[in-house]
Design an enzyme around this catalytic site. Structure first.
Site, short mmCIF file in Angstrom:
data_model
loop_
_atom_site.label_atom_id
_atom_site.label_comp_id
_atom_site.label_asym_id
_atom_site.label_seq_id
_atom_site.Cartn_x
_atom_site.Cartn_y
_atom_site.Cartn_z
N ARG A 67 13.68 5.34 25.64
CA ARG A 67 13.09 4.20 25.56
C ARG A 67 12.71 3.79 27.11
NH1 ARG A 67 13.98 0.08 20.75
NH2 ARG A 67 14.66 1.53 18.95
N THR A 87 10.39 -10.62 14.94
CA THR A 87 11.68 -9.84 15.36
C THR A 87 12.00 -10.58 16.66
OG1 THR A 87 11.94 -7.65 16.78
CG2 THR A 87 9.69 -8.30 16.56
N TYR A 135 4.94 -1.78 18.60
CA TYR A 135 5.40 -2.91 17.63
C TYR A 135 5.70 -3.98 17.94
CZ TYR A 135 9.02 -4.88 14.52
OH TYR A 135 9.56 -5.91 13.91
N HIS A 136 6.44 -4.26 18.85
CA HIS A 136 6.70 -5.63 19.44
C HIS A 136 5.71 -6.67 19.82
CE1 HIS A 136 11.05 -3.68 19.62
NE2 HIS A 136 11.30 -4.59 18.91
N ASN A 171 0.83 -1.29 0.10
CA ASN A 171 -0.04 -0.15 -0.10
C ASN A 171 0.76 1.15 -0.06
OD1 ASN A 171 0.96 0.11 2.53
ND2 ASN A 171 -1.28 0.30 3.67
N LEU A 172 2.06 0.92 -0.02
CA LEU A 172 2.89 2.23 -0.23
C LEU A 172 3.02 3.02 1.12
CD1 LEU A 172 2.70 3.20 -4.00
CD2 LEU A 172 4.14 1.40 -2.89
N LYS A 202 4.04 -8.11 16.96
CA LYS A 202 4.72 -9.38 16.58
C LYS A 202 4.41 -10.48 17.56
CE LYS A 202 6.84 -7.66 13.02
NZ LYS A 202 6.80 -8.16 11.47
N LEU A 233 23.36 0.49 13.88
CA LEU A 233 24.50 0.30 13.21
C LEU A 233 24.54 1.40 12.32
CD1 LEU A 233 27.42 -0.52 12.98
CD2 LEU A 233 26.49 -2.64 12.18
N SER A 235 7.46 -2.44 23.19
CA SER A 235 6.87 -1.50 22.32
C SER A 235 5.77 -2.04 21.66
CB SER A 235 7.85 -1.03 21.25
OG SER A 235 7.93 -1.88 20.31
#
Length: 412
Positions: free
Chosen positions: A330, A145, A189-190, A32-33, A193, A247, A187
């Site tokens: 965080r 993740t 997000y996590h 869906n961009l 998952k 990184l 979070s």
């Protein structure tokens, strides 16, 4: 194989699509961009110039002679279209990247928290339901993740691949059971998952779907053997405080003369994987799916672990960059251990790409080449886990020797 790559325009999805196409698979991207739209919302671009997806696909055809299909579809909201596409295309496999992938972005505001849950969980469930309803027998490979395990929960004990054998005390004695490793998301997000894991377990058990869940570490690097063929194929290089991975951010900061931003003590240990290994792992997973009726196959997709501060010192020693210790936005422990098992990928033929000065220089060279595109106002991480947490002011205001930067959002 005929493979649908959901979220194939993204940081991991695009190089995976090219890699699988190069290996002879028939690839169709469903996207869906939204990642491009988020760039506009955040007023930041990829450090590398990203052309429209149609131009990317044309460039790949010119370089390789191979076609990649594309369908613009929102998997979280357009269920009927998804089911129709599965019926029409009859894929052998589906690679699922179509989730909002940044922990800081998921914690940025109430709106981004809700969006992350709505997009990620609905997209996953719609896919599983559509496969069940249509009867399409495609194997699913999902990019999860390492964060589902949490950081530091297991202390110095190695984290197994997905499952943990436990003893349940009962009046008749202990029962031995294999369970999903306890989730400890850090979070929103996590958390999505971890919800994916439960959906996968149910649909594998109830409907016989064949699902592989890849618990991936932090991705570093930018280019693969396929993305270097034409500048229009170049992969994303996110450096901002929401989407940039640690990184890559350090390497970009060193390239433009910015201090390396260590948020907190730097004692956090994380798992890492190079983007070249990410695409290889996807191929290995596609070639080794579980059988119908088996529980989801969980593989830890990482190659090494490092403390954030050790990485900063490594980059500092190589480049001479200063290290700046900034407030941590965080909510996390100042230090943690992380020992991870990845035996299954190694047994299936993965030859890990580990940190080397050559590969680090490759990323730094890309960052230096596009340094004029950097917006230094976006480098500091400011999406806080709770309102009122301290963040840092900008450390630099302009890149030395760089021409004036054009307005952001031009590639979206």
């Amino acid at each position: 194989m005929r493979v649908l790559v959901l979220g194939g325009d993204g940081f991991c999805g695009w190089p995976t699509s090219l890699y699988l196409s190069d290996r002879g698979h028939d690839i169709t991207i469903l996207d869906n961009l939204s990642r491009r739209k988020i760039d506009i919302d955040l007023e930041v671009d990829s450090l590398t110039p990203i052309v429209p997806l149609g131009d990317r696909i044309k460039a790949w055809r010119a370089v390789s002679g191979r076609d990649i299909g594309f369908v613009h579809v929102d998997l979280a909201t357009e269920y009927d279209r998804l089911a129709a596409l599965l019926t029409e295309l009859q894929p052998d496999a589906v690679v699922h990247f179509a989730e909002q992938r940044a922990a800081p972005y998921s914690m940025r505001s109430q709106q981004t928290k809700r969006y992350t849950v709505d997009n990620n969980v609905r997209a996953t469930h719609n896919l599983l339901t559509a496969l069940t309803d249509t009867g399409v027998q495609a194997a699913v490979v999902h990019l999860g993740t390492m964060g589902v395990y949490g950081y530091g929960w297991s202390g110095s004990a190695p984290i197994p691949e997905g499952y943990l054998t436990v003893k349940v005390p009962t009046p008749d004695g202990d029962l031995e059971r294999e369970i999903l490793h306890p989730a400890n998301p850090g979070s929103v997000y996590h958390m999505t998952k971890t919800l994916d894991q439960l959906l996968f377990a149910f649909y594998a058990k109830n409907d016989g779907l064949r699902i592989t869940d890849l618990h991936q570490g932090i991705v570093w690097g930018t280019q693969t053997n396929q993305t270097i063929g034409d500048e229009r194929l170049i992969n994303r290089f996110d450096y901002d405080g929401d989407y940039g991975t640690v990184l890559n951010r350090f390497l970009m900061q060193a390239a433009i003369g910015h201090p390396l931003t260590v948020h907190g003590t730097g004692g956090q240990t994380r798992a890492f994987i190079h983007i070249k290994d990410t695409v290889r792992c996807i191929e290995i997973a596609l070639s080794n799916p579980p059988q119908a009726g088996e529980k989801p196959l969980v593989l830890n997709q990482m190659t090494e672990t490092h403390r954030v501060l050790d990485l900063a010192k490594l980059i500092s020693d190589i480049t001479g960059a200063d290290i700046a210790y900034l407030p941590n936005p965080r909510r996390e422990a100042e230090e943690n251990e992380l020992i991870v098992r990845n035996d299954q990928f190694l047994a299936l033929g993965l030859e890990p790409t580990t940190l080397s000065e050559g590969l680090l220089s490759e990323v730094t060279d890309i960052a230096d080449r596009y340094r004029h595109r950097a917006d230094l106002r976006k480098i500091i991480a400011r999406s806080v886990w709770k309102a009122g947490m301290e963040t840092s002011d900008d450390l630099m205001t302009e890149v030395a020797g760089a021409p004036a930067r054009s307005a952001p959002g031009g590639e979206a």
